[in-house]
Each structure stands twice: as C-alpha cells, then as structure tokens.
Design a protein around this motif. Structure first.
Motif, PDB file in Angstrom:
ATOM      1  N   ASP A  33      12.393  55.901 -31.000  1.00 43.80           N
ATOM      2  CA  ASP A  33      12.890  56.254 -32.324  1.00 43.80           C
ATOM      3  C   ASP A  33      14.352  55.891 -32.493  1.00 43.80           C
ATOM      4  O   ASP A  33      14.802  55.587 -33.586  1.00 43.80           O
ATOM      5  CB  ASP A  33      12.715  57.749 -32.584  1.00 43.80           C
ATOM      6  N   LEU A  34      15.119  55.934 -31.414  1.00 45.29           N
ATOM      7  CA  LEU A  34      16.531  55.597 -31.492  1.00 45.29           C
ATOM      8  C   LEU A  34      16.724  54.133 -31.857  1.00 45.29           C
ATOM      9  O   LEU A  34      17.660  53.782 -32.555  1.00 45.29           O
ATOM     10  CB  LEU A  34      17.210  55.891 -30.149  1.00 45.29           C
ATOM     11  N   HIS A  35      15.844  53.288 -31.395  1.00 48.38           N
ATOM     12  CA  HIS A  35      16.028  51.851 -31.562  1.00 48.38           C
ATOM     13  C   HIS A  35      15.187  51.248 -32.679  1.00 48.38           C
ATOM     14  O   HIS A  35      15.195  50.045 -32.853  1.00 48.38           O
ATOM     15  CB  HIS A  35      15.733  51.138 -30.242  1.00 48.38           C
ATOM     16  N   THR A  36      14.448  52.054 -33.411  1.00 47.55           N
ATOM     17  CA  THR A  36      13.642  51.515 -34.497  1.00 47.55           C
ATOM     18  C   THR A  36      13.970  52.237 -35.792  1.00 47.55           C
ATOM     19  O   THR A  36      14.428  53.368 -35.791  1.00 47.55           O
ATOM     20  CB  THR A  36      12.137  51.659 -34.210  1.00 47.55           C
ATOM     21  N   MET A  37      13.718  51.550 -36.850  1.00 50.19           N
ATOM     22  CA  MET A  37      13.913  52.101 -38.181  1.00 50.19           C
ATOM     23  C   MET A  37      12.622  51.831 -38.930  1.00 50.19           C
ATOM     24  O   MET A  37      12.237  50.680 -39.105  1.00 50.19           O
ATOM     25  CB  MET A  37      15.090  51.376 -38.847  1.00 50.19           C
ATOM     26  N   ARG A  38      11.940  52.863 -39.322  1.00 54.72           N
ATOM     27  CA  ARG A  38      10.676  52.676 -40.033  1.00 54.72           C
ATOM     28  C   ARG A  38      10.960  52.339 -41.488  1.00 54.72           C
ATOM     29  O   ARG A  38      11.786  52.979 -42.133  1.00 54.72           O
ATOM     30  CB  ARG A  38       9.816  53.922 -39.929  1.00 54.72           C
ATOM     31  N   VAL A  39      10.289  51.299 -41.981  1.00 56.43           N
ATOM     32  CA  VAL A  39      10.497  50.847 -43.354  1.00 56.43           C
ATOM     33  C   VAL A  39       9.162  50.637 -44.048  1.00 56.43           C
ATOM     34  O   VAL A  39       8.125  50.495 -43.400  1.00 56.43           O
ATOM     35  CB  VAL A  39      11.313  49.529 -43.423  1.00 56.43           C
ATOM     36  N   GLU A  40       9.224  50.605 -45.374  1.00 52.73           N
ATOM     37  CA  GLU A  40       8.088  50.148 -46.165  1.00 52.73           C
ATOM     38  C   GLU A  40       8.650  49.225 -47.237  1.00 52.73           C
ATOM     39  O   GLU A  40       9.761  49.409 -47.716  1.00 52.73           O
ATOM     40  CB  GLU A  40       7.289  51.313 -46.753  1.00 52.73           C
ATOM     41  N   GLU A  41       7.875  48.195 -47.559  1.00 54.67           N
ATOM     42  CA  GLU A  41       8.300  47.200 -48.529  1.00 54.67           C
ATOM     43  C   GLU A  41       7.232  47.078 -49.609  1.00 54.67           C
ATOM     44  O   GLU A  41       6.045  47.083 -49.296  1.00 54.67           O
ATOM     45  CB  GLU A  41       8.471  45.838 -47.848  1.00 54.67           C
ATOM     46  N   TYR A  42       7.664  46.957 -50.861  1.00 49.36           N
ATOM     47  CA  TYR A  42       6.719  46.777 -51.958  1.00 49.36           C
ATOM     48  C   TYR A  42       7.461  46.196 -53.155  1.00 49.36           C
ATOM     49  O   TYR A  42       8.684  46.127 -53.177  1.00 49.36           O
ATOM     50  CB  TYR A  42       6.023  48.093 -52.322  1.00 49.36           C
ATOM     51  N   THR A  43       6.711  45.761 -54.158  1.00 46.52           N
ATOM     52  CA  THR A  43       7.269  45.233 -55.395  1.00 46.52           C
ATOM     53  C   THR A  43       6.956  46.227 -56.510  1.00 46.52           C
ATOM     54  O   THR A  43       5.833  46.708 -56.623  1.00 46.52           O
ATOM     55  CB  THR A  43       6.652  43.856 -55.735  1.00 46.52           C
ATOM     56  N   GLU A  44       7.994  46.531 -57.313  1.00 46.95           N
ATOM     57  CA  GLU A  44       7.820  47.486 -58.396  1.00 46.95           C
ATOM     58  C   GLU A  44       8.764  47.120 -59.538  1.00 46.95           C
ATOM     59  O   GLU A  44       9.965  46.923 -59.314  1.00 46.95           O
ATOM     60  CB  GLU A  44       8.131  48.898 -57.896  1.00 46.95           C
ATOM     61  N   ASP A  45       8.229  47.027 -60.748  1.00 46.83           N
ATOM     62  CA  ASP A  45       9.020  46.732 -61.953  1.00 46.83           C
ATOM     63  C   ASP A  45       9.888  45.477 -61.793  1.00 46.83           C
ATOM     64  O   ASP A  45      11.059  45.460 -62.160  1.00 46.83           O
ATOM     65  CB  ASP A  45       9.907  47.929 -62.330  1.00 46.83           C
ATOM     66  N   GLY A  46       9.331  44.428 -61.215  1.00 46.17           N
ATOM     67  CA  GLY A  46      10.053  43.162 -61.074  1.00 46.17           C
ATOM     68  C   GLY A  46      11.142  43.183 -60.019  1.00 46.17           C
ATOM     69  O   GLY A  46      12.027  42.325 -60.011  1.00 46.17           O
ATOM     70  N   ARG A  47      11.082  44.153 -59.107  1.00 41.19           N
ATOM     71  CA  ARG A  47      12.072  44.253 -58.037  1.00 41.19           C
ATOM     72  C   ARG A  47      11.360  44.375 -56.694  1.00 41.19           C
ATOM     73  O   ARG A  47      10.295  44.961 -56.592  1.00 41.19           O
ATOM     74  CB  ARG A  47      12.994  45.451 -58.257  1.00 41.19           C
TER      75      ARG A  47
END
Length: 140
Positions: A33-47
């Motif tokens: 956990d110290l060395h990782t960063m959990r992310v999520e990616e998506y497209t919303e409202d043209g961004r």
C-alpha cells in the motif's frame, strides 16, 4: 520370492495449488500500500477523469503535473511526531504516472482533493492524428 511393492504418496498433495498463488502469499499488503496508489479512470461530460485514493495525505503534500501526454501524481504521507505505542500506518512518498488519451487538452486540467480522494479531470478535444510512417528506401 515375494517382491514388496511400495506405493509412494506425495507428502504434500496441495503443494501445486499452493504455488499457483505464490506471489499473493508472500506479498506484504501493508508495504504494498505504501508503494501503490489505487486509481480509477473514466470519461464524463467530455472530460477524462482520474480519481486517486490518497487517505491521510494533506493537500500541501500533493503534486500533480502534466507533460508530454503523461499525468503524474506525487504524494507524501508524513509521520506525526508523537510518542506512539503502536503504529500500523505506512509513511513515505508515492508516485503514479498515467498516460493521457491522445485527445487530452493539457491546457485544460483541473484538480480537487476531498476526503482522501484526488480527482483530476482533463478536457478532451479532437483526437490527434496517428503518426505518419515514412517509407525507408534501401540505398546500395
């Protein structure tokens, strides 16, 4: 003359199964956990939106940069100077670099940090053309 046949049994029948998830068995989740960063990616409202989970990090310890199609998030969780009886919290720096879509507008980037969640959104424009391949002639 009688020959004794001895049927040998494998002493650890579940050993092959044990090795199937070998990396998971020996990873140290707290250190990971110290060395990782959990992310999520998506497209919303043209961004294009990236959300990163960063609990316990203060805004002053965050740095977000965009350069050459790469979004980089740097964070540091600093240790509190108190007399501790026990600490299971991990401290230190983490960095995560994410490739942006080809249509990302690097001039239109916004970031917010609320309740341990960093949200970065990048405007999307027209998709940049694919690279042009140049024919190479063989000279003798």
């Amino acid at each position: 003359m009688a020959v004794l046949a001895r049927k040998q049994r494998f002493p650890f029948p579940d050993l092959p199964d044990w090795f199937e998830d070998f990396p998971a068995r020996f990873s140290m989740p707290a250190m990971a956990d110290l060395h990782t960063m959990r992310v999520e990616e998506y497209t919303e409202d043209g961004r294009y939106v990236i959300r990163a989970e960063l609990p316990g990090v203060e805004v002053k310890d965050l740095d977000v940069t965009v350069e050459d199609g790469i979004l980089t998030i740097k964070a540091e969780r600093t240790e509190r100077e108190v007399d501790k009886h026990r600490s299971e919290i991990r401290y230190g720096s983490i960095t995560r670099a994410l490739a942006l879509p080809k249509s990302a507008d690097e001039g239109d980037v916004r970031a917010e940090y609320t309740d341990g969640m960093l949200m970065v959104s990048v405007g999307l424009g027209e998709e940049k053309p694919e690279p042009k391949h140049i024919e190479i002639k063989h000279a003798m």
